[in-house]
Design an enzyme around this catalytic site. Structure first.
Site: not given
Lengths: 248, 668
Positions: B257, B273
């Protein structure tokens, strides 16, 4: 984040130890010394002690990120989550003990799971539908007021860590008290239009001294809740609601 | 010896295990669930960001449906996924989310009217539809064409897990907490339950069942730094492997990740994000648009992670005593948004970094996060080689993620697979072939064998090995040599040294001579098993001489469909072996609805399979013909790759949407 290497403090971590599954074991306090590292939490410190000093030391960590509620223990006299306890915020002498109230598994490990499971069964902490009603999963979901779902989530954030129970005065006198965790659940379901129970039903669950009338407003629950849930105002709200119901 | 009989034994109390348990119970089967921890403490709770389901309620999800979700997932998998399984999944995800709503999950809802959001570092106003008000909303996640990730603030996994566990309480599921399955009971290629160890008392007991489900999550903890909970040690996969009969699939497919905090590796959600957060370097420069001009920070996870490492290798990382890192900057989102929708992130930043993410950037770097590989099963979740053994969720490889999983598809998979596999298990339990035909002496033999192994661990030994030491070395090897970028030399070294560690692990001595709740003892036997899994991962990675999804070889940078469009199958036929057996299972292009193509990141370096183009032409031609005949999207899909018959009958229905009402009803 600091780039400077510094020699860490020597921490003295005293732990109340006892293994009820070992015949003849007696409760005692043992002290371990370890050098503090930057960003050290009790999760890191305890694992280091287990790995290098005493591999029989028992404690519970799962997520080590403050979201699963496994590692609650008595830290310097107060219930809290050990994974989020930064040693830098504590004195060099740290005392650890298992949470009170809950069944002891060994050392710092207690059976909060068993207690919480019993509470969930007792208060039936699930959505009660009209009998026989099953949702049609192919269809659009029921609409809900966006503010209301946010409000429900606010109370749904409880992680059942047990800190509120360990910090509660009432439970010392009434061992069947449902605790702030239980009352918060009822407050959560009472808000939720999907739960078809009415106030009388909730009254039957918490309308006594093992429920909302047992609370003495000492606020130990709200003070120790790692999720900062509004426990006191919710308990007060439920109490008014339940009193109104009885006065009707 | 204590033997308990039941219809279905579920191993693992996270979302997948609980959903499978309630499913079989509803079909009238008895069920016992074993869990290392109270189910509400499972790692499912850590899924902050959300669950993908193509509801299409939010304006940025408008026009979404199963077809778009299918395409995103298959492309994301770098064509490694089983496309029929992906179809089953995308059709069931909306149903799963609606059912969870009914069970109490307080999904964040659509608010009609204007909202300010951050897209590509710009403030943009979007207007939610009046008619969508109060329906479940969605946020943006990497690798998806639409905003499809449904959420509850940033505690999605927590809310889902609590609702699911509460449902299990309502249904009276028998949960045995702090019980660890340490061996599967099997005979003649048929699984009959498991030997379990009580982690409080040390007692060994047998659960004998018609069918057994492993839902124990991933094996991230074979890596030194992982976002996974400390219990994600892959013990489900390991006990399956140790039968010598069951197989594991794609074990080398490991996801990193992009944004775990440094140094402890705790995750900050992709929602950071998705909601508009940026990645910046040592100069405060936003670098992702230079690498991926179209998707930028929201490219697929494997892509963003690699780009971050590339950028740090150019000297653009931020130096720290824990190595280089980059920044995740969410200050642009504003305090109000962070405190409401990303509160978990804020708490993590405060508690573990001592910073305020509304003011300061967050130090992050790519970290082990997800196991695409797992127990190889067919579309029903049943082992292809060990009858009666099922698996679902992250523990399984049935295989919907191929070589890279999309954010938001894992919690979705847990409930969808639990829901579907419960039906197939129930069908199996209803049939005569599930009859339990095993002698108690054989069962007792399995218990005794485990007891002996534990006794051996306690025996004094010459040149005794320390399990903590072996495990620490394994974690380092995996991190350094089987990480984001891989190469033949490092992988060979990793395999060699892991093999040596495995051999040494047979000489582990547990110093505390107690068989009850001993953390040293469980660390010892788990270390032995984790080493086997680590070898499966490293060996699989060494043998796969191509780059696909999250498996990225510097010495073989191209995806090689001509040779490696297949699944890696590992097994351990003989317990005295020191290396897994590696085989491959072909993936048939001729059956694909979406033939292999370019994934759309960087330069197309694929070495295509000759059949891909043939199939593509077939698909295009068929689609054109059917469109000309006025067929709808369901009819066209059915003609391209029929899958609906594979689904349990009760979950075959179409999904209603605001703009896709059922026949005879009006669209909004």
């Amino acid at each position: 984040m600091s780039n400077i290497e510094e020699k860490g403090r020597m921490l003295k971590i005293s732990i109340l130890r006892f293994d009820p599954y070992i015949k003849g074991d007696v409760p005692r306090v043992e002290t371990f010394e370890i050098e503090e590292a930057p960003g050290m939490t009790l999760f890191i410190a305890l694992n280091e002690i287990r790995q290098h000093q005493d591999n029989t030391l028992k404690f519970d960590f799962v997520c080590r990120a403050g979201i699963c509620g496994s590692c609650s223990m008595t830290i310097n006299g107060r219930p809290g989550l050990a994974c989020r306890a930064l040693t830098s915020k504590m004195d060099v002498e740290i005392s650890l003990a298992p949470l009170p109230v809950f069944e002891l598994i060994g050392d710092l490990s207690v059976n909060t799971g068993k207690w919480m499971s019993g509470m969930n069964d007792r208060l039936e902490t699930w959505i009660h539908h009209e009998s026989g009603e099953e949702c049609d999963v192919d269809r659009l979901e029921e609409r809900m007021d966006p503010d209301l779902t946010d409000e429900i989530y606010e109370l749904d954030r409880c992680i059942e860590c047990g800190c509120c129970v360990a910090g509660c005065g009432t439970i010392l006198m009434r061992e069947d008290f449902v605790g702030a965790v239980g009352l918060n659940k009822i407050a959560r379901y009472q808000l939720d239009p999907r739960d078809k129970r009415d106030d009388d039903d909730y009254y039957n669950l918490i309308g006594d001294e093992n429920g909302v009338f047992g609370c003495m407003s000492l606020m130990g629950c709200e003070d120790t809740c790692p999720k900062e849930l509004p426990l006191q105002s919710k308990i007060a709200y439920l109490r008014r609601k339940m009193v109104d119901l009885r006065n009707k | 010896m204590k033997i308990t009989y039941t219809d279905v034994l579920v191993i693992g109390g996270g979302l997948a295990g609980l959903r499978a348990a309630t499913g079989v119970k509803q079909r009238g089967h008895d069920c016992i669930l074993l869990s290392l921890v109270p189910p509400k403490r499972s790692h499912s709770a850590a899924a902050q960001g959300g669950m993908q389901a193509s509801l299409g309620n939010a304006i940025k999800g408008d026009g979404d449906n199963e077809d778009v979700h299918f395409e995103d997932t298959v492309k994301g998998s770098d064509w490694g996924a089983d496309q029929k399984v992906v179809r089953m999944f995308t059709n069931t995800a909306p149903k799963a989310i609606r059912q969870l709503t009914d069970w109490g999950v307080p999904w964040t809802r659509v608010r009609k009217g204007d909202h300010q959001v951050i897209i590509n570092a710009q403030k943009v106003t979007i207007t939610e539809k009046e008619e969508a008000h109060g329906l479940i909303t969605a946020r943006d996640f990497g690798g998806t064409k639409k905003w499809r990730t449904c959420y509850t603030s940033d505690g999605t996994g927590h809310s889902m897990l609590f609702a699911m566990d509460n449902k299990a309480h309502e249904d009276g599921i028998e949960v045995r907490e702090r019980m660890e399955a340490i061996a599967l009971i099997h005979e003649n290629n048929r699984c009959y339950g498991a030997v379990a160890r009580n982690l409080m008392t040390g007692e060994l007991v047998a659960y004998v069942s018609k069918s057994t489900v492993i839902a124990t999550g991933g094996y991230g903890r074979i890596y030194k730094v992982s976002t996974n909970a400390v219990i994600c040690q892959g013990m489900g996969q390991a006990i399956a492997l140790e039968t010598g009969v069951a197989t594991l699939g794609n074990m080398e497919a490991i996801q990193f990740h992009p944004t775990a905090i440094v140094p402890v590796g705790i995750l900050t959600t992709e929602g950071c994000r998705g909601d508009g957060g940026l990645l910046t370097d040592v100069d405060g420069y936003r670098f992702m648009p230079d690498y991926e001009p179209e998707k930028k920070e929201l490219a697929s996870r494997d892509v963003v992670s690699r780009r971050m490492v590339e950028h740090m290798r150019k000297g653009k990382g931020v130096k720290s005593r824990y190595g280089d890192h980059l920044w995740l900057d969410i200050t642009i989102l504003g305090r109000e948004h962070i405190e409401k929708n990303l509160r978990e992130v804020k708490e993590i930043c405060e508690s573990f970094l001592g910073i305020d993410p509304a003011v300061d950037p967050i130090p992050v770097r790519p970290t082990q996060h997800y196991s695409m590989g797992g127990i190889r099963t067919d579309y029903k979740g049943e082992s292809q080689t060990l009858k009666g053994l099922f698996s679902c969720g992250e523990a399984a490889c049935w295989d919907m993620h191929g070589f890279n999983r999309l954010g938001g598809n894992s919690v979705a998979e847990t409930v969808v697979s639990g829901m579907l596999v419960a039906e197939y298990i129930s069908d199996y339990c209803d049939s005569a072939e599930s009859s339990i035909d095993i002698n108690t002496s054989v069962i007792e033999g399995f218990i005794r064998k485990e007891k002996d192994k534990l006794d051996v661990l306690l025996e004094p030994k010459e040149n005794a090995e320390d399990a903590y030491e072996l495990r620490a070395r394994m974690e380092e090897i995996m991190m350094d040599k089987v990480g984001i970028f891989r190469n033949g030399k490092d992988l060979q070294e990793a395999v060699d040294e892991l093999e040596e560690l495995l051999i040494r692990s047979r000489n582990i001595e547990v110093k505390a001579k107690i068989l009850s709740a001993s953390p040293e003892l469980f660390n010892a036997y788990r270390t032995q098993r984790m080493l086997k899994l680590a070898l499966c991962v490293a060996k699989g990675a060494l043998e796969r001489k191509e780059s696909r999804g999250a498996h990225s070889r510097e010495d073989y940078p191209e995806r090689n469909d001509a040779e490696y469009l297949n699944r890696t199958i590992t097994s351990w036929p003989d317990e005295n072996q020191t290396m897994p057996k590696v085989e491959y299972e072909k993936i048939d292009i001729g059956e694909m609805e979406l033939p292999p193509g370019f994934r759309g990141y960087g330069k197309d370096m694929t070495m295509h399979h000759p059949q891909s183009q043939v199939r593509q032409e077939e698909v295009d031609k068929l689609r054109e013909e059917l469109e000309a005949q006025g067929k709808d999207r369901f009819e066209i899909q059915e003609a391209l790759m029929s899958y609906r018959d594979l689904l349990p009958e009760r979950y075959r229905g179409k999904n209603e949407r605001l703009y896709e009402k059922f026949e005879g009803e009006e669209n909004v």
